[in-house]
Write a protein that holds these residues in place. Sequence first.
Motif, PDB file in Angstrom:
ATOM      1  N   ALA A  53       0.899  -1.188  -0.010  1.00 12.77           N
ATOM      2  CA  ALA A  53      -0.054   0.081   0.171  1.00 12.77           C
ATOM      3  C   ALA A  53       0.921   1.148  -0.086  1.00 12.77           C
ATOM      4  O   ALA A  53       0.661   2.170  -0.789  1.00 12.77           O
ATOM      5  CB  ALA A  53      -0.883   0.024   1.401  1.00 12.77           C
ATOM      6  N   TRP A  54       2.008   1.489   1.049  1.00 14.56           N
ATOM      7  CA  TRP A  54       2.860   2.495   0.916  1.00 14.56           C
ATOM      8  C   TRP A  54       3.464   2.196  -0.306  1.00 14.56           C
ATOM      9  O   TRP A  54       3.761   3.568  -0.794  1.00 14.56           O
ATOM     10  CB  TRP A  54       3.854   2.356   2.249  1.00 14.56           C
ATOM     11  N   ARG A  55       3.874   1.657  -0.860  1.00 16.38           N
ATOM     12  CA  ARG A  55       4.703   1.435  -2.070  1.00 16.38           C
ATOM     13  C   ARG A  55       3.947   2.045  -3.086  1.00 16.38           C
ATOM     14  O   ARG A  55       4.296   2.572  -4.338  1.00 16.38           O
ATOM     15  CB  ARG A  55       5.521   0.045  -2.490  1.00 16.38           C
ATOM     16  N   SER A  56       2.837   1.746  -3.258  1.00 14.81           N
ATOM     17  CA  SER A  56       1.755   2.061  -4.425  1.00 14.81           C
ATOM     18  C   SER A  56       0.955   3.394  -4.096  1.00 14.81           C
ATOM     19  O   SER A  56       0.253   3.792  -5.019  1.00 14.81           O
ATOM     20  CB  SER A  56       0.702   1.037  -4.422  1.00 14.81           C
ATOM     21  N   GLY A  57       1.407   4.130  -3.305  1.00 13.64           N
ATOM     22  CA  GLY A  57       1.157   5.699  -3.114  1.00 13.64           C
ATOM     23  C   GLY A  57      -0.325   5.723  -2.286  1.00 13.64           C
ATOM     24  O   GLY A  57      -0.902   6.696  -2.482  1.00 13.64           O
ATOM     25  N   MET A  58      -0.809   4.672  -1.737  1.00  9.09           N
ATOM     26  CA  MET A  58      -2.069   4.732  -0.979  1.00  9.09           C
ATOM     27  C   MET A  58      -1.966   5.567   0.268  1.00  9.09           C
ATOM     28  O   MET A  58      -0.910   5.848   0.850  1.00  9.09           O
ATOM     29  CB  MET A  58      -2.609   3.314  -0.624  1.00  9.09           C
ATOM     30  N   VAL A  59      -3.107   6.260   0.552  1.00  5.51           N
ATOM     31  CA  VAL A  59      -2.845   7.165   1.638  1.00  5.51           C
ATOM     32  C   VAL A  59      -3.535   6.491   2.972  1.00  5.51           C
ATOM     33  O   VAL A  59      -4.491   5.823   3.217  1.00  5.51           O
ATOM     34  CB  VAL A  59      -4.013   8.335   1.203  1.00  5.51           C
ATOM     35  N   LEU A  60      -2.271   6.308   3.838  1.00  5.01           N
ATOM     36  CA  LEU A  60      -2.756   5.553   5.171  1.00  5.01           C
ATOM     37  C   LEU A  60      -3.069   6.470   6.119  1.00  5.01           C
ATOM     38  O   LEU A  60      -2.560   7.803   6.247  1.00  5.01           O
ATOM     39  CB  LEU A  60      -1.429   4.819   5.792  1.00  5.01           C
ATOM     40  N   LYS A  61      -4.215   6.188   6.930  1.00 12.11           N
ATOM     41  CA  LYS A  61      -4.955   6.890   7.960  1.00 12.11           C
ATOM     42  C   LYS A  61      -4.435   6.705   9.368  1.00 12.11           C
ATOM     43  O   LYS A  61      -4.098   7.991  10.031  1.00 12.11           O
ATOM     44  CB  LYS A  61      -6.227   7.294   7.766  1.00 12.11           C
ATOM     45  N   THR A  62      -4.395   5.544   9.701  1.00 11.82           N
ATOM     46  CA  THR A  62      -4.151   5.123  10.976  1.00 11.82           C
ATOM     47  C   THR A  62      -3.728   3.719  10.793  1.00 11.82           C
ATOM     48  O   THR A  62      -3.981   2.959  10.028  1.00 11.82           O
ATOM     49  CB  THR A  62      -5.385   4.905  11.750  1.00 11.82           C
ATOM     50  N   VAL A  63      -2.532   3.447  11.552  1.00 11.86           N
ATOM     51  CA  VAL A  63      -1.755   2.129  11.543  1.00 11.86           C
ATOM     52  C   VAL A  63      -1.653   1.714  13.000  1.00 11.86           C
ATOM     53  O   VAL A  63      -1.799   2.475  14.062  1.00 11.86           O
ATOM     54  CB  VAL A  63      -0.343   2.355  11.054  1.00 11.86           C
ATOM     55  N   PHE A  64      -2.315   0.421  13.162  1.00 13.08           N
ATOM     56  CA  PHE A  64      -2.414  -0.058  14.165  1.00 13.08           C
ATOM     57  C   PHE A  64      -1.326  -1.286  14.370  1.00 13.08           C
ATOM     58  O   PHE A  64      -1.088  -2.022  13.693  1.00 13.08           O
ATOM     59  CB  PHE A  64      -3.850  -0.996  14.698  1.00 13.08           C
ATOM     60  N   VAL A  65      -0.810  -1.245  15.777  1.00 19.80           N
ATOM     61  CA  VAL A  65       0.098  -2.123  16.083  1.00 19.80           C
ATOM     62  C   VAL A  65      -0.318  -3.124  17.297  1.00 19.80           C
ATOM     63  O   VAL A  65      -0.564  -2.313  18.389  1.00 19.80           O
ATOM     64  CB  VAL A  65       1.640  -1.867  16.246  1.00 19.80           C
TER      65      VAL A  65
END
Length: 278
Positions: A53-65
């Motif tokens: 997703a990051w490599r494809s330029g998607m917009v990440l809103k929230t990451v959960f770990v």
Amino acid sequence: MDGVRFGEMQTSELVVSSRANARVKQLRAAFQGHARLSGGMVAIEGDHLLEEAWRSGMVLKTVFVSERRTVPGIVPRGVEVVRLTEEVFGSVVETQSPQGVAALMVPPVRVLADLFEGAGAALILIAAGVQDPGNLGTLVRSAEAFGANGVLTTPGTVSAWNQKALRASVGSLFRVPVVGVTASEVAELEGRGVRLIAAVGAEDSGVVAAREMDFTAVCAVMIGNEGSGLAAEWMEMCDARVTIPCPGPVESLNAAVAGSLLLYEASRQRAVSKVSGS
């Protein structure tokens, strides 16, 4: 807010331990495909899909770990990171062995015109009533592998953002235009010079074997429902019918296998045509 300062675009020192937390509920809704409750977000899980997703330029809103994980290094600065207890994380995601990382992302907006951008004759795959998400995800992956311009999905086809479809695409959904269309929009493709080719399972009058079909011009390959094939309304629209000859004693191929083989044949023919024309 269960220990998470939602206004901060960084990892909180506190860990969310409540399933009723607002961000947790949003992530759960996204995994379940509830667009309204998720705010239109799509959920992804695992390191590979996050990286794709990051490599494809998607917009990440929230990451959960999960609390046992470190934040992946690829997470851009400014993206909100929410840490969850192992129990809460496991209650939200859908896999049997969670990797401890998930995210909410903004799905790309695609339109029919996107499939006709660029030089060369467009090659399109139409999923007409494909209901198995694994099949659809595989078809999207094959579309990218064999150079198709995109995938059209008709009413009755499973959502491309279904979790199983997303995983089966192995990230191709982030890059391949997948557009939902109506029957009238499929019929109007003729006005764009698109030849509609129906994939059928049996050789009879008027059906052409895959190697004999011309895939070099602008065309769209139609793959039907796993059980009943292409409905009558789609067959009536088609300009040609193609089959994949099978020497073995089987009635038909899996939808994803058939579509992938036909896309490969189209790619092969186009490569030969390009070399011959140079």
